[in-house]
Design a protein around this motif. Sequence first.
Motif, PDB file in Angstrom:
ATOM      1  N   LEU A 121       0.478  -1.173   0.407  1.00 45.89           N
ATOM      2  CA  LEU A 121      -0.001   0.004  -0.323  1.00 45.89           C
ATOM      3  C   LEU A 121       0.439   1.541   0.184  1.00 45.89           C
ATOM      4  N   ARG A 122       2.013   1.291   0.442  1.00 44.72           N
ATOM      5  CA  ARG A 122       2.688   2.341   0.753  1.00 44.72           C
ATOM      6  C   ARG A 122       3.384   2.329  -0.426  1.00 44.72           C
ATOM      7  N   ARG A 123       4.043   1.504  -0.950  1.00 44.02           N
ATOM      8  CA  ARG A 123       4.424   1.810  -2.208  1.00 44.02           C
ATOM      9  C   ARG A 123       3.333   1.946  -3.783  1.00 44.02           C
ATOM     10  N   LEU A 124       2.797   1.757  -3.462  1.00 43.62           N
ATOM     11  CA  LEU A 124       1.335   2.277  -3.763  1.00 43.62           C
ATOM     12  C   LEU A 124       1.245   3.639  -4.411  1.00 43.62           C
ATOM     13  N   CYS A 125       1.136   4.499  -3.492  1.00 41.06           N
ATOM     14  CA  CYS A 125       1.144   5.562  -2.241  1.00 41.06           C
ATOM     15  C   CYS A 125       1.935   6.462  -2.537  1.00 41.06           C
ATOM     16  N   LEU A 126       2.909   6.271  -3.012  1.00 40.97           N
ATOM     17  CA  LEU A 126       4.539   6.310  -2.674  1.00 40.97           C
ATOM     18  C   LEU A 126       4.073   7.057  -3.998  1.00 40.97           C
ATOM     19  N   THR A 127       4.239   6.193  -5.471  1.00 36.68           N
ATOM     20  CA  THR A 127       3.694   6.000  -6.920  1.00 36.68           C
ATOM     21  C   THR A 127       2.559   7.417  -6.931  1.00 36.68           C
ATOM     22  N   ALA A 128       1.673   6.881  -6.717  1.00 38.37           N
ATOM     23  CA  ALA A 128       0.768   7.714  -6.869  1.00 38.37           C
ATOM     24  C   ALA A 128       1.112   9.718  -6.613  1.00 38.37           C
ATOM     25  N   MET A 129       1.627   9.574  -5.380  1.00 37.12           N
ATOM     26  CA  MET A 129       2.088  10.961  -5.362  1.00 37.12           C
ATOM     27  C   MET A 129       2.649  11.236  -5.820  1.00 37.12           C
ATOM     28  N   ILE A 130       4.160  10.744  -6.557  1.00 41.49           N
ATOM     29  CA  ILE A 130       4.791  11.147  -7.795  1.00 41.49           C
ATOM     30  C   ILE A 130       4.348  11.155  -8.746  1.00 41.49           C
ATOM     31  N   PHE A 131       3.555  10.494  -9.236  1.00 39.21           N
ATOM     32  CA  PHE A 131       3.156  10.960 -10.303  1.00 39.21           C
ATOM     33  C   PHE A 131       2.000  11.596 -10.076  1.00 39.21           C
ATOM     34  N   CYS A 132       0.737  12.700  -9.178  1.00 39.48           N
ATOM     35  CA  CYS A 132      -0.141  13.652  -9.218  1.00 39.48           C
ATOM     36  C   CYS A 132       0.774  14.600  -8.822  1.00 39.48           C
ATOM     37  N   LEU A 133       1.496  14.395  -8.300  1.00 40.37           N
ATOM     38  CA  LEU A 133       2.780  15.750  -8.539  1.00 40.37           C
ATOM     39  C   LEU A 133       3.072  16.369  -9.754  1.00 40.37           C
ATOM     40  N   ALA A 134       4.040  15.677 -10.534  1.00 45.27           N
ATOM     41  CA  ALA A 134       4.087  15.218 -12.201  1.00 45.27           C
ATOM     42  C   ALA A 134       3.162  15.740 -12.434  1.00 45.27           C
ATOM     43  N   GLU A 135       2.414  15.222 -12.695  1.00 46.15           N
ATOM     44  CA  GLU A 135       0.590  15.987 -13.071  1.00 46.15           C
ATOM     45  C   GLU A 135       0.419  17.406 -12.950  1.00 46.15           C
ATOM     46  N   TYR A 136       0.599  17.830 -11.347  1.00 48.55           N
ATOM     47  CA  TYR A 136       0.492  19.224 -11.347  1.00 48.55           C
ATOM     48  C   TYR A 136       1.495  19.702 -11.988  1.00 48.55           C
ATOM     49  N   ALA A 137       3.131  19.555 -12.096  1.00 46.94           N
ATOM     50  CA  ALA A 137       3.904  20.218 -12.498  1.00 46.94           C
ATOM     51  C   ALA A 137       3.996  20.505 -13.910  1.00 46.94           C
ATOM     52  N   SER A 138       3.428  19.168 -14.561  1.00 46.34           N
ATOM     53  CA  SER A 138       2.476  19.230 -16.220  1.00 46.34           C
ATOM     54  C   SER A 138       1.484  20.444 -16.390  1.00 46.34           C
ATOM     55  N   TRP A 139       0.713  20.108 -15.696  1.00 47.61           N
ATOM     56  CA  TRP A 139      -0.338  21.500 -15.932  1.00 47.61           C
ATOM     57  C   TRP A 139      -0.105  22.824 -15.446  1.00 47.61           C
ATOM     58  N   THR A 140       1.143  23.273 -14.010  1.00 48.96           N
ATOM     59  CA  THR A 140       1.154  24.650 -13.568  1.00 48.96           C
ATOM     60  C   THR A 140       1.933  24.940 -14.894  1.00 48.96           C
ATOM     61  N   SER A 141       2.944  24.255 -15.915  1.00 55.91           N
ATOM     62  CA  SER A 141       3.654  24.831 -16.574  1.00 55.91           C
ATOM     63  C   SER A 141       3.120  25.273 -17.974  1.00 55.91           C
ATOM     64  N   SER A 142       2.017  24.096 -18.651  1.00 55.84           N
ATOM     65  CA  SER A 142       1.205  24.053 -19.443  1.00 55.84           C
ATOM     66  C   SER A 142       0.697  25.983 -19.567  1.00 55.84           C
ATOM     67  N   CYS A 143       0.894  26.069 -17.985  1.00 54.13           N
ATOM     68  CA  CYS A 143       0.203  27.598 -18.283  1.00 54.13           C
ATOM     69  C   CYS A 143       0.807  28.967 -18.584  1.00 54.13           C
ATOM     70  N   PHE A 144       2.100  28.684 -18.954  1.00 58.01           N
ATOM     71  CA  PHE A 144       2.907  29.311 -19.439  1.00 58.01           C
ATOM     72  C   PHE A 144       3.321  28.462 -20.635  1.00 58.01           C
ATOM     73  N   TRP A 145       2.990  28.766 -21.501  1.00 55.92           N
ATOM     74  CA  TRP A 145       3.590  27.855 -22.583  1.00 55.92           C
ATOM     75  C   TRP A 145       4.475  28.871 -23.184  1.00 55.92           C
ATOM     76  N   ASP A 146       4.489  29.967 -23.503  1.00 54.31           N
ATOM     77  CA  ASP A 146       5.439  30.647 -23.968  1.00 54.31           C
ATOM     78  C   ASP A 146       6.487  30.757 -23.538  1.00 54.31           C
ATOM     79  N   VAL A 147       6.687  30.486 -22.182  1.00 56.30           N
ATOM     80  CA  VAL A 147       8.229  30.924 -21.704  1.00 56.30           C
ATOM     81  C   VAL A 147       8.880  29.321 -21.824  1.00 56.30           C
TER      82      VAL A 147
END
Lengths: 218, 210
Positions: free
Chosen positions: B150-176
């Motif tokens: 369960l902990r391994r699963l949650c750790l993977t999910a955490m990294i996955f979700c944070l990576a998704e947030y990083a993508s979403w946030t950086s896509s807001c500044f597509w020109d940079v």
Amino acid sequence: MSYVENIYICLAAPLLLAALMLKRDWKKALIFLLAGMTSCLLSAYVTTFFAALLRADTLTASYHLAPTVEEIMKFLPLLFYLAVFRPDRKSTVNSAVLVAVGFATFENVCYLTSNGTSELVKLLIRGFGTGAMHLLCGMLVSVGMFLLWEHKWLRNVGTFAVLCSTVTLHAIFNIMVSEPGLSTWIGSAVPMVLIGCILMITVKKDIFKDKDLKESDT
Amino acid sequence: MFETLENLLQLIILNVCAAVSLLSALKRRKRPHMLLFFFYLSYLLGDIYWQVCLFYFEETPRISVVSDLSWYAAYLFLYLLIMTEGGDKHKNGRLAACAVKAFPVLMALFYMQWGEVLSNIIYALIMGLLFSRITGVLFSKTGKTGGRRLRRLCLTAMIFCLAEYASWTSSCFWDVDALRYTYYAGDLLMTLCFPFFIAALKAAPGEADA
């Protein structure tokens, strides 16, 4: 211009009469077929309404709005059945498939009346492709519900999630078959192949046998 | 070019993961494996829809609700997977629970400047649920520590979700330019996370694979 309400009455009348006469399980099956046809009719109205509301052109409505509306409308009779009658798993699976078949049948008949019946090959692709796609979506919903039946929270959240996936599958199909040529062939063949795979798996593994899935490895 | 390659890689990895998880689900007949398969399938369908739109219309979907629905479904299946594995037994403290739920809400408010309101609200709700379960398992001090699986699963999910947030946030500044590369990096990290969900579900030594 074709009057879909008139087509609906012609198709539904014999089914309705037969449903009144038949015994329990047969009656249920016919009612689900009718529910599928009714959902198809209502979806046409709802899609038109949303297309007007969002000022979407015909293609945008067909690619993006129709799949969402159709899958939700198709699910409503099933939701009613689940909420009111609280059926067992097998009945739920069968009812989802029957609603999908009713929906596909009515949609195909409407297509025939609008586009004529002269091109056999085109109609074969259309008939099998659309039928297979609706059946596939119905199967996906029923497999999802079958697997997520145990707990209320699992059933509710899981059903919504499965429904979301079927909308996307439906939308991909609509886009692919709208382009003539190879795209239509591939778009129609994929649901048929997938249904073949599901049938093989269900026959071989018998995943619908009334046995609970194990909760977890641990 | 890089985007096309990255999308292709994601599609291939998702296809392989979906096939492996389906085989595993059929072999073991266990709900977590089925849920994992549905997670992959939903994410894959969203990706395929996006690519089909790009291929046929040479633009991203005008009404993105269809692909978004599929991605909502993927996150919900991930949430259900964590719950099924025993994530419902772990809870955050009151302050931590508020902080965890505030993060997706604040991010949604930020994204609303560019994106649709309803879609962002739904993402905030789903991510709020997901983050509260993940952090509950990873950081709770209730004494009921989750199994290694369960902990391994949650750790993977955490990294996955944070990576998704990083993508979403950086896509807001597509020109940079620099932030555009952050978007690709986030997306690539998500792609690389997919196989780790399968690995995380494998029973750890000492945890019986009944």
